[in-house]
Design a protein around this motif. Structure first.
Motif, PDB file in Angstrom:
ATOM      1  N   PRO A   8       0.840  -1.207   0.000  1.00  0.00           N
ATOM      2  CA  PRO A   8       0.000   0.000   0.000  1.00  0.00           C
ATOM      3  C   PRO A   8       0.873   1.254   0.000  1.00  0.00           C
ATOM      4  O   PRO A   8       2.006   1.235   0.491  1.00  0.00           O
ATOM      5  CB  PRO A   8      -0.789  -0.118   1.309  1.00  0.00           C
ATOM      6  N   PRO A   9       0.373   2.353  -0.570  1.00  0.00           N
ATOM      7  CA  PRO A   9       1.149   3.611  -0.577  1.00  0.00           C
ATOM      8  C   PRO A   9       1.583   3.993   0.843  1.00  0.00           C
ATOM      9  O   PRO A   9       0.797   3.911   1.791  1.00  0.00           O
ATOM     10  CB  PRO A   9       0.157   4.626  -1.143  1.00  0.00           C
ATOM     11  N   GLY A  10       2.844   4.371   0.976  1.00  0.00           N
ATOM     12  CA  GLY A  10       3.367   4.775   2.274  1.00  0.00           C
ATOM     13  C   GLY A  10       3.882   3.639   3.124  1.00  0.00           C
ATOM     14  O   GLY A  10       4.439   3.872   4.202  1.00  0.00           O
TER      15      GLY A  10
END
Length: 277
Positions: A8-10
């Motif tokens: 997931p992003p981050g």
């Protein structure tokens, strides 16, 4: 084909360490590993073992990195960032192989390690001095989760000329006796196989064949590096060795299908097909 899941992003993705040489033509070596890692959503850590001056027609010069510097690169990234899998490519000299093995034993030998025993380029240019073959056999193979030699490398390592399925099994058996947990004898250069490319996996007890369509292309530079990098990426995601090999076999087949011409010789296999999916 099914791809590996993206973080997931981050959130930090899975990490794979590649210990290999640099290809100035961008088709093989660390450059091939980085391309596959990026397009599979894996963060690649790098320990450069040698710098080469090469292009699509040949290798013009090889400059090994001092063994202590190779070790310090591995130490720096694993003690801070960590990795879920690693692979080796061209290691250039026995001193480098021995330093990599010693560093691996000292740091974390539990990390899955894919050893691609690169001995020569696809053009026939030597990438490993003869004395280094014994260092591979004695020092690195016993630490390997999996080794992935092609047929030319099999001949150099155990003296078996693979011409059919029986000799491919004999080669896998001889290589497994050198200490790796798994052996993958790649059949891409098998002359008796005309429409398929059969790779043979062996764990000391059972043989498993992974066959795929043989892609008729002269643009196949970096295919072995790409396969090993994809196996390492799948292992980093927790796949078993057989599942990782199956995934990587599909991946490199699509990379061969997407290969493109470059320069005046052999163009690279290409993972860029992934961008269209």
């Amino acid at each position: 084909m099914q791809f590996l899941p993206l973080a997931p992003p981050g959130q930090a993705p899975r990490r794979v360490l590649t210990i290999a040489g640099s290809d100035s033509g961008g088709g093989a070596g660390i450059q091939a590993d980085l391309r596959t890692a990026a397009l599979l959503g894996v963060h690649a850590l790098v320990a450069v073992s040698a710098v080469t001056a090469q292009n699509t027609v040949g290798v013009h010069a090889v400059h090994p990195i001092p063994p202590s510097m190779v070790s310090r690169q591995i130490d720096a990234v694993l003690t801070d960032i960590g990795a879920q899998a690693a692979k080796t490519g061209m290691l250039a000299a026995p001193e480098i192989i021995e330093e990599v093995a010693a560093t691996w034993r000292r740091l974390d030998p539990s990390i899955p390690l894919v050893v691609d025993p690169v001995c020569a380029s696809m053009h026939g240019d030597p990438l490993l001095v003869p004395e280094a073959l014994d260092s591979l056999r004695r020092q690195l193979f016993p630490l390997a989760t999996l080794i992935t030699p092609n047929l030319d490398e099999v001949r150099l390592l155990v003296g078996v000329d693979v011409v059919d399925a029986d000799s491919q099994r004999a080669a896998a058996t001889a290589l497994h006796a050198l200490g790796p947990r798994w052996v993958l004898v790649k059949g891409g250069h098998l002359r008796s196989a005309t429409t398929a490319s059969p790779d043979l996996l062996y764990d000391g007890e059972r043989f498993s064949e992974f066959s795929a369509e043989r892609i008729d292309t002269g643009d196949d530079h970096g295919g072995g590096d790409t396969l090993a990098a994809a196996i390492a990426a799948a292992l980093a995601h927790g796949h078993t060795v057989p599942d990782a090999v199956a995934f990587a076999k599909s991946w490199v087949t699509e990379c061969l299908r997407a290969a493109y011409p470059l320069g005046h010789g052999h163009g690279p296999v290409s993972p860029l097909f992934r961008l269209a999916r």
